[in-house]
Write an enzyme that holds these catalytic residues in place. Structure first.
Site, mmCIF file in Angstrom:
data_model
loop_
_atom_site.group_PDB
_atom_site.id
_atom_site.type_symbol
_atom_site.label_atom_id
_atom_site.label_comp_id
_atom_site.label_asym_id
_atom_site.label_seq_id
_atom_site.Cartn_x
_atom_site.Cartn_y
_atom_site.Cartn_z
ATOM 1 N N ASN A 176 0.751 -1.079 0.053
ATOM 2 C CA ASN A 176 -0.065 0.092 -0.091
ATOM 3 C C ASN A 176 0.932 1.248 -0.100
ATOM 4 O OD1 ASN A 176 -1.775 2.053 0.551
ATOM 5 N ND2 ASN A 176 -2.840 1.012 2.211
ATOM 6 N N HIS A 202 -13.022 2.900 -0.398
ATOM 7 C CA HIS A 202 -12.736 1.770 0.717
ATOM 8 C C HIS A 202 -13.397 0.715 0.189
ATOM 9 C CE1 HIS A 202 -13.005 5.287 4.092
ATOM 10 N NE2 HIS A 202 -11.677 4.871 3.956
ATOM 11 N N ARG A 250 -12.205 15.481 7.291
ATOM 12 C CA ARG A 250 -12.797 15.951 6.213
ATOM 13 C C ARG A 250 -14.323 16.241 6.413
ATOM 14 N NH1 ARG A 250 -11.223 10.754 3.367
ATOM 15 N NH2 ARG A 250 -8.903 11.119 2.712
ATOM 16 N N ARG A 272 -2.606 -2.332 -3.541
ATOM 17 C CA ARG A 272 -3.767 -1.284 -3.298
ATOM 18 C C ARG A 272 -3.546 -0.176 -4.369
ATOM 19 N NH1 ARG A 272 -5.102 3.325 0.823
ATOM 20 N NH2 ARG A 272 -7.038 3.546 0.416
ATOM 21 N N GLU A 330 -8.426 -5.322 5.234
ATOM 22 C CA GLU A 330 -8.085 -5.053 3.661
ATOM 23 C C GLU A 330 -6.922 -5.633 3.013
ATOM 24 O OE1 GLU A 330 -8.636 -0.853 5.170
ATOM 25 O OE2 GLU A 330 -9.547 -0.570 2.935
#
Ligand code: ADP
Length: 405
Positions: free
Chosen positions: A10, A182, A243, A93, A386
């Site tokens: 990743n 996601h 955010r 990823r 993940e």
């Protein structure tokens, strides 16, 4: 010797997270992280799971190539080197796969070109992902490299959910649509939730709430995503750590015209200085809960705004799905913060949703139900994984293509 290991990478702009998994049982052989790549104080933390003893190293690492070489050396010290014939593939990823990549994909020049073409819609992530891929390819040119896209699971969304209501020609010209992110987590958690209910994914409708520092919700109908809360970028939807999530787009014009702010300043404000941190100065839910317990009003308001938005999405996705079998909480906040889970479904008894406070208080790494036995809709805590999902998809793809040739 059969190759059963998958390295998951990743790659961020200044970091690389990695895990080496044994796909015979999905177990971890090593995990680690390189941070601050390109600085004088780059840091590598490597943990071989056989001993569980971490090794740390700090010093200058010029670029991703230097970082991956250092990772490779650390793995080799544990007899797990990248040159091992047991390594079957490297799974990457990749954040943005646009409309085209609906599945994990073996990387070739055309795939690299397409990931590059998507940089305008993922300026922060795709360049870093590309660097990671190219560096890994240089280290092991013979090995299959697979891209697993954050957006892929959401490509099943109908046009009615994926399109913004703006001029079609303008939207298409600039590839403006709702892609969602996601996806690897939403895919994994929705399937794991079905398993927890003892059903096939095709039989159940699930609302997945991925609540980490970034946060998103998805509506999954019979294993297929039909709506998700993030959009063109990860800025849309839920209130997140830093955010804003949903907002009247005219706030931006106002900040430009009246506030005199530049595009970059507004981008920074909405992505880095908003959400929980903008509302109360903290983005860690543990700290916010601690402050609330001490009577801090600002932290309480931030929490209430976070929950209000979450509840709105549960209601919206309930309506989108029509019938809901389960609501699943996952990621750092979803897996650990019982007050968030309790508050998010409070008052939704008429929708068949409730949380049993004793079950909700239990801490565990296992998927579990937290709703009362009598509840019509299951409420579950399902830890996401993940890396395992990326490794599983990578390994399946590589094995399939081996079988075809
Ligand atoms: P990401 O991958 O998006 O960085 P994670 O899924 O790791 O995020 O979630 C990180 C967040 O999880 C932290 O910012 C914190 O708010 C929250 N978190 C982690 N542990 C706990 C806990 N024990 N209680 C409450 N919140 C927690």
């Amino acid at each position: 010797m059969s190759s059963t290991r998958v390295l998951v990478l990743n790659s961020g702009s200044s970091s690389v997270k990695y895990q080496l998994l044994d796909m015979r049982d999905g177990s971890r052989l090593a995990v680690g992280l390189v941070e601050r790549i390109g600085e004088e104080t780059s840091r590598l933390k490597h943990t071989p799971l056989a001993t569980g003893e971490s090794r740390e190293w700090t010093g200058p690492m010029a670029d991703h190539e230097a970082a991956l070489k250092a990772v490779s050396e650390e793995l080799a010290r544990d007899g797990l080197g990248l040159d091992s014939p047991e390594l079957a593939a490297i799974g990457h990823r990749v954040v943005h796969g646009g409309k085209l990549f609906t599945e994990p994909t073996v990387i070739d020049d055309a795939v690299l070109a397409e990931i590059e073409r998507l940089i305008p819609v993922a300026p922060l992530h795709n360049p870093a992902n590309l660097t990671g891929i190219r560096t890994a390819q240089a280290l092991r040119p013979d090995l299959p490299q697979v891209a697993v896209f954050d957006t892929a699971f959401h490509t099943t969304m109908p046009e009615s959910a994926a399109r913004y209501a703006i001029d079609v020609k303008t939207a298409d010209e600039h590839r403006i649509r709702r892609y969602g992110f996601h996806g690897t987590s939403h895919a994994y958690v929705s399937r794991a939730t079905a398993k927890l209910l003892g059903k096939d994914p095709s039989e159940v409708n699930v609302i997945v709430l991925h609540l980490g520092n970034g946060a998103s919700a998805s509506a999954v109908e019979g294993g297929r995503c039909v709506d998700t809360s993030m959009g063109l970028t990860p800025l849309e939807g839920l209130v997140m750590g830093t955010r804003s999530g949903d907002m009247d787009p005219a706030v931006i014009f106002h900040l430009m015209r009246v506030g005199g702010m530049s595009t970059d300043e507004i981008d920074n404000l909405l992505n880095k200085k908003s959400g929980l941190i903008g509302l109360c100065g903290d983005n860690d839910m543990r700290e916010i809960r601690r402050r609330i317990d001490e009577g801090d009003e600002q932290a309480k308001l931030a929490f209430d705004i976070y929950i209000h938005r979450l509840k709105k999405y549960i209601g919206a996705y309930y309506a989108v799905l029509g019938r809901v079998d389960a609501v699943a909480f996952t990621a750092g906040v979803g897996e650990n913060a019982s007050p968030v889970r309790e508050a998010a479904v409070a008052g939704l008894e008429a929708l068949g949703l409730a949380v049993d406070s004793e079950l909700n208080a239990v801490r565990s790494d296992e998927p579990r139900l937290i709703s009362p036995e009598s509840a019509r809709v299951a409420v579950a805590v399902v830890p996401t994984d993940e890396e395992l999902e990326i490794a599983t998809q990578t390994y399946a793809l590589v094995n399939d293509s081996r079988n075809l040739t």
